[in-house]
Design a protein around this motif. Structure first.
Motif, short mmCIF file in Angstrom:
data_model
loop_
_atom_site.label_atom_id
_atom_site.label_comp_id
_atom_site.label_asym_id
_atom_site.label_seq_id
_atom_site.Cartn_x
_atom_site.Cartn_y
_atom_site.Cartn_z
N ARG A 6 1.09 4.32 -2.77
CA ARG A 6 0.91 5.74 -2.40
C ARG A 6 2.09 6.60 -2.84
O ARG A 6 1.92 7.75 -3.22
CB ARG A 6 0.72 5.89 -0.90
N ARG A 58 -3.24 18.40 9.58
CA ARG A 58 -3.55 17.55 8.43
C ARG A 58 -4.58 18.22 7.51
O ARG A 58 -4.48 18.15 6.29
CB ARG A 58 -4.05 16.19 8.88
N THR A 83 6.90 10.25 10.05
CA THR A 83 5.77 10.91 9.38
C THR A 83 6.30 11.46 8.07
O THR A 83 7.18 12.31 8.05
CB THR A 83 5.18 12.03 10.26
N ASP A 137 0.83 -1.20 0.00
CA ASP A 137 0.00 0.00 0.00
C ASP A 137 0.87 1.26 0.00
O ASP A 137 0.60 2.21 -0.73
CB ASP A 137 -0.93 0.00 1.22
N LEU A 138 1.92 1.23 0.77
CA LEU A 138 2.84 2.38 0.83
C LEU A 138 3.54 2.59 -0.51
O LEU A 138 3.71 3.72 -0.97
CB LEU A 138 3.86 2.18 1.95
N LEU A 151 1.58 11.09 6.06
CA LEU A 151 1.32 9.71 6.44
C LEU A 151 2.33 9.27 7.49
O LEU A 151 3.54 9.43 7.30
CB LEU A 151 1.43 8.81 5.21
N VAL A 174 4.12 6.24 9.40
CA VAL A 174 4.42 4.84 9.09
C VAL A 174 5.66 4.40 9.88
O VAL A 174 6.48 5.24 10.28
CB VAL A 174 4.65 4.67 7.56
N ARG A 230 -3.96 19.22 3.69
CA ARG A 230 -4.84 18.69 2.65
C ARG A 230 -5.34 19.79 1.73
O ARG A 230 -5.43 19.62 0.52
CB ARG A 230 -6.03 17.97 3.30
N LYS A 264 0.26 15.76 1.27
CA LYS A 264 -0.17 14.51 1.90
C LYS A 264 0.76 14.19 3.05
O LYS A 264 1.97 14.39 2.95
CB LYS A 264 -0.18 13.39 0.88
#
Length: 174
Positions: free
Chosen positions: A16, A40, A79, A12-13, A51, A53, A44, A49
């Protein structure tokens, strides 16, 4: 976390980050939940973006890509921030929010630009560069400047001559 789940998150990463050539890594540890949501939302609206992780999963997802240097030696959570007009505009936004006391623990940690690793200090330096739009306007100004100077030099003496001719014709009529 099972290996199957790690592979799903990694895939998924990868999806993206497909097509992303520059990104920044920021520290949001300790940022209040409401401030995190507000940050955020503002990102946006600007096409940025963000994320969070695990660094190890990000390292696996970016292995063999130009983004890999951003996660070399990183541990814990990271992040990731990407998007905006270009990396300079992104660095300007990140630096602006890092200096804002309302988002106090928010700070740049590094990133990658053109395949080269950036440190936190490098991100601050990049934020002082002119953005893509500013660079284009400088370039257009430099291209048009010689033409504008030439036109001014041609019109200056011509205007003087025209005014003298007009003055002479008015004297002869009057």
């Amino acid at each position: 976390m099972s290996k199957y789940l790690k592979n799903l998150i990694t895939d998924d990463l990868k999806k993206r980050l497909d097509g992303v050539s520059d990104l920044l890594v920021v520290d949001i540890a300790g940022l209040e939940a409401n401030k995190n949501v507000e940050l955020r939302k503002q990102f946006r609206q600007k096409g940025i973006k963000m994320l969070m992780v695990k660094s190890s999963l990000a390292r696996r997802a970016t292995e063999g890509t130009a983004l890999a240097p951003a996660f070399e030696g990183a541990q814990g959570s990271a992040t990731v921030v990407w998007g905006s007009e270009d990396v300079v505009a992104l660095a300007k936004e990140i630096t602006k929010y890092a200096e804002d006391k309302a988002f106090a623990p928010f700070a740049p940690k590094g990133g990658v630009m053109g395949g080269s690793k950036l440190s936190a200090e490098d991100v601050k330096k990049v934020s002082t560069w002119p953005s893509r739009g500013e660079q284009l306007s400088l370039l257009v100004g430099q291209i048009l400047s010689p033409g504008a100077n030439l036109v001014a030099q041609l019109l200056g003496p011509g205007a003087k001559l025209a005014s003298q001719v007009k003055k002479k014709s008015e004297e002869e009529e009057g």
